[in-house]
Design a protein around this motif. Sequence first.
Motif, PDB file in Angstrom:
ATOM      1  N   ALA A   1       2.112   2.732   6.293  1.00  0.00           N
ATOM      2  CA  ALA A   1       1.473   3.063   5.010  1.00  0.00           C
ATOM      3  C   ALA A   1       2.525   3.143   3.910  1.00  0.00           C
ATOM      4  CB  ALA A   1       0.713   4.385   5.137  1.00  0.00           C
ATOM      5  N   LEU A   2       3.684   3.683   4.264  1.00  0.00           N
ATOM      6  CA  LEU A   2       4.759   3.799   3.283  1.00  0.00           C
ATOM      7  C   LEU A   2       5.319   2.416   2.916  1.00  0.00           C
ATOM      8  CD1 LEU A   2       6.766   5.490   1.654  1.00  0.00           C
ATOM      9  CD2 LEU A   2       8.142   5.757   3.734  1.00  0.00           C
ATOM     10  N   ALA A   3       5.530   1.593   3.939  1.00  0.00           N
ATOM     11  CA  ALA A   3       6.072   0.254   3.675  1.00  0.00           C
ATOM     12  C   ALA A   3       5.127  -0.552   2.788  1.00  0.00           C
ATOM     13  CB  ALA A   3       6.321  -0.475   4.988  1.00  0.00           C
ATOM     14  N   PHE A   4       3.835  -0.400   3.040  1.00  0.00           N
ATOM     15  CA  PHE A   4       2.851  -1.102   2.215  1.00  0.00           C
ATOM     16  C   PHE A   4       2.977  -0.653   0.755  1.00  0.00           C
ATOM     17  CE2 PHE A   4      -1.270  -1.252   0.112  1.00  0.00           C
ATOM     18  CZ  PHE A   4      -1.646  -2.569   0.302  1.00  0.00           C
ATOM     19  N   ALA A   5       3.022   0.668   0.572  1.00  0.00           N
ATOM     20  CA  ALA A   5       3.117   1.192  -0.798  1.00  0.00           C
ATOM     21  C   ALA A   5       4.408   0.721  -1.462  1.00  0.00           C
ATOM     22  CB  ALA A   5       3.044   2.716  -0.778  1.00  0.00           C
ATOM     23  N   LYS A   6       5.504   0.758  -0.715  1.00  0.00           N
ATOM     24  CA  LYS A   6       6.798   0.339  -1.280  1.00  0.00           C
ATOM     25  C   LYS A   6       6.794  -1.131  -1.672  1.00  0.00           C
ATOM     26  CE  LYS A   6      10.145   3.394   1.062  1.00  0.00           C
ATOM     27  NZ  LYS A   6      11.167   3.389   2.134  1.00  0.00           N
ATOM     28  N   SER A   7       6.016  -1.915  -0.950  1.00  0.00           N
ATOM     29  CA  SER A   7       6.033  -3.368  -1.195  1.00  0.00           C
ATOM     30  C   SER A   7       5.199  -3.768  -2.411  1.00  0.00           C
ATOM     31  CB  SER A   7       5.501  -4.116   0.037  1.00  0.00           C
ATOM     32  OG  SER A   7       4.095  -3.957   0.141  1.00  0.00           O
ATOM     33  N   ARG A   8       4.362  -2.859  -2.891  1.00  0.00           N
ATOM     34  CA  ARG A   8       3.452  -3.239  -3.984  1.00  0.00           C
ATOM     35  C   ARG A   8       4.179  -3.189  -5.329  1.00  0.00           C
ATOM     36  NH1 ARG A   8       0.288  -6.076  -1.604  1.00  0.00           N
ATOM     37  NH2 ARG A   8      -1.031  -6.071  -3.465  1.00  0.00           N
ATOM     38  N   PRO A   9       3.922  -4.174  -6.183  1.00  0.00           N
ATOM     39  CA  PRO A   9       4.552  -4.162  -7.518  1.00  0.00           C
ATOM     40  C   PRO A   9       4.050  -2.969  -8.330  1.00  0.00           C
ATOM     41  CG  PRO A   9       3.504  -6.285  -7.026  1.00  0.00           C
ATOM     42  CD  PRO A   9       3.068  -5.342  -5.967  1.00  0.00           C
ATOM     43  N   ALA A  10       4.973  -2.272  -8.953  1.00  0.00           N
ATOM     44  CA  ALA A  10       4.606  -1.058  -9.677  1.00  0.00           C
ATOM     45  C   ALA A  10       3.692  -1.358 -10.864  1.00  0.00           C
ATOM     46  CB  ALA A  10       5.867  -0.349 -10.163  1.00  0.00           C
TER      47      ALA A  10
END
Lengths: 590, 289
Positions: A290-299
């Motif tokens: 879940a964290l990796a997914f969030a980190k991968s998303r463009p801000a």
Amino acid sequence: MRLPAYLENVLAAFVDHAGRTATMRWLRRPEECMTASTLSAMKSTRVSFAPVLARRMIQQRWIIKRERFHCDAGGDGHGVYSIRAGSHKLTYIARCFRWDGIEKVGRRSDGANRDMFGAIFLRPPDEERIARELAIFDLRDVDRMRTDSSVTGWTPANRSARFFDHVVDSLTAGRQPDPGFLGSGTGYLLRNGGYLGSGRNGSLSFEGFPEGHAIRHPFFADLFGLFLVRQVSIDLVNGIAAARSPKAAQLAPDIARYIGVGNSSGQGMCVALQRWPHWVSTWLTVRELALAFAKSRPANEDMRRAERLRKLISRASDYYRSIKLQCEDYVVSTDVLARNIAAVKPWIAETVHNGAPWGELVRRAEAQFDGETVEQLNSLLLEIYPEFADACAGYLSIGAERERDLAPEMTVGELKALLRCRYDWALSYDMRLSGTRRHFWYHSADNGEQRRGERVIDPHEEFESFIDHIGLVQRLASVLTLYADDQHMAEVVSDAPDLAFAVSRVQYLADLPYAEIRENLIHADFIPAHLIRFFLAALGMECTNPLSIRYVRGVFFQGMPLPEEIARGAGEDWIFPMQPAAPELDGAAA
Amino acid sequence: MTVTIAAMSEITRVAPWSLRALGYSFGIAERAVRFLAWAEAAHGQMLRTLRTREHQIGGSTGLPPACRMRESRRAWRVDAGGKHLFEVGPPAIDLLTCDVRTGGAGHVALINAIGAGLLAGLCDLAARRLIGCIAIFRSGADDELPDDVASLGWLAALPSEGRVLFLRGTAKPDAAIILSLIRSWSVQVDGVYEPGIREDVRRVLDGLPGAHIGLSGFRPNPAVIKGQALLDARAMVLHPVDYADRVATAFRSGVAMDLVDLVHLYELEKRTWAPTSERSRAQAGYGKY
């Protein structure tokens, strides 16, 4: 790193191949996050068990109705609550005992001498059955107290005397308690006395829960029991105050909501983590994905998420600034956390402006701050992609039910290769110095509580609890040198049956990420509180507070909506509750 | 006798320590407890043996290790030397499993073991590994068995329709019948170790005092897995026994047992607890260090 099929499917439902690649690029490797100190820094997230349970309760509008509650001025009494959890009906009963003037700080060390006992019935019992259970509680003799499979577990609890008395005295005098005073004690009146379920004292085994039952989920029965203890604590102070004075006030909802249920945990948690590594793997795989997914998303893909993060950071910072911990010797102080996390806030706009992924924001925090600040930021990132995190959380029950069996047809050569590939860190660990083997865990005659002893000095080393996974793997590797590579594990286990556990552990964890804690738990310098904090954060405890290297305190469900609010359809956004303002006027009389 | 109800999870939580108290290492106790709980649910009275045979079981833990010998490409002979199935049972199933998975069939002759009440649970492990298993057995004269378990007989455990089907032989073992059943249930015609089975039958009927357990393993054919064996069983006058249902019921409702047996289980556990002392209390975690 290979993901379990369930989580692969979740990922596929959210992203295409390029998105998957981006997510996997941000996935932390076990060596980055499986040491005791990194695990210790992790915070409760929305995929921790208590928040997952809370969401289920709120979304399904569970109804918890106080059918009756009565106690006298000394707190002696009982309550009965009917519960509708989704399509399931349960009953909770609580037996509160007159205060004996003794603060009971341990979980199990006091046996049956608790200030309160509760029982969750899987189905509504009749009055005769309720009376029988209450009579069992009245025995207060741990060796004679037995229930049956109609009960999912008992919820013993003890008063936090200073805060309990302050609240009762205030209400009795017709006024609300001082929220600031409650906050200084992390906001609880009753403290968890150690859930007694999953077969303990004859209660229902976990496997005996009906399929699809609302609390047939790892830790749901335990945590729901804690939520009910919280409600009893509120009803109990109201009840005692009402019994003492006809002009007594009742606890105002804002203050009642601020009250959680206290918890202190000890070294037994380290044993559990070592005993059930697939639990660790499950919790961390869900969390890290879940964290990796969030980190991968463009801000800059969705400004609402950036705004949500900004607000959450403000709340977290305010929360940390508002609380006072009893001891901050082993943690980053709450003042520092408040300051650090607030300093991240202006970086959000820069990250959005640059069109960078959220992971870059985390990297910037990693470069500047301590691990706890970074993990708090990580925890908040999960909150801004709730749909993905919640989908991943579905794996929590699936991963935990994995069965361990030995594959006896595996050759010695294959197992050696597995050891070299997955346990290189353990095989290369030098265990020659006495300090590396200083401690062992054992059960104490104090009702079986886990303690830590020193080899040579303390007795009962022969009955030590399993905790030394490095030693186990090294012994296995050593024994395997006696066998040819084409021999099978069946032969090894036939000659050394005690190695079956080691062999099956290595085999069944082979394809699980994040399973083994990369730390020597029996080392002289190992700090048990690190892993206790991790376990408690995985359960969903905010602000874990070690009072020593072996003992961690904290509070569950502080800020969670009250039962009547849940039934009406409360909001899900309750983390980081702010201390209520002190009431200007005395509370309404009862 | 005072009857009490114990939860399955209670047994699996407490009994590893009780077995440790009897002398088993963590690795053995941890594995054995699953079979102990299963047998208690399926037959009852297994925990009783921890009380009534405490010295025999405890003494067996200090005996020399079991001795294994390859008798043929797919047959083992294991002399337990008086050890309990807690210790030698699961590894025997591992040897059987390995030969079936690598060669299609296997046979293990396990001699001089005590604790034959665990046998059905061991066969259950084989079947859960999708292996057909037939046990031909005679317990030792000094073994104590649950009332539900015969001292001599044979038993088949088969993976069938997603669960384990148990069939109990109704009479003394007959090599011809057993061989024909295995041939009809096995995926390959040659999936039978005939000399071993004939020897098993001869040994269990020879009237000598030592315990003998012959385990035959094979890959069941698709018809067995789809439930055909139950029809065969009716035709052959075998007794189907729904142990799986007994175990599931035990998880839901607990297991009835004599209170003294449960109390003894806890007493054994408590022997592994270190006495309270100031030093021990200091490890409890209160205080700064």
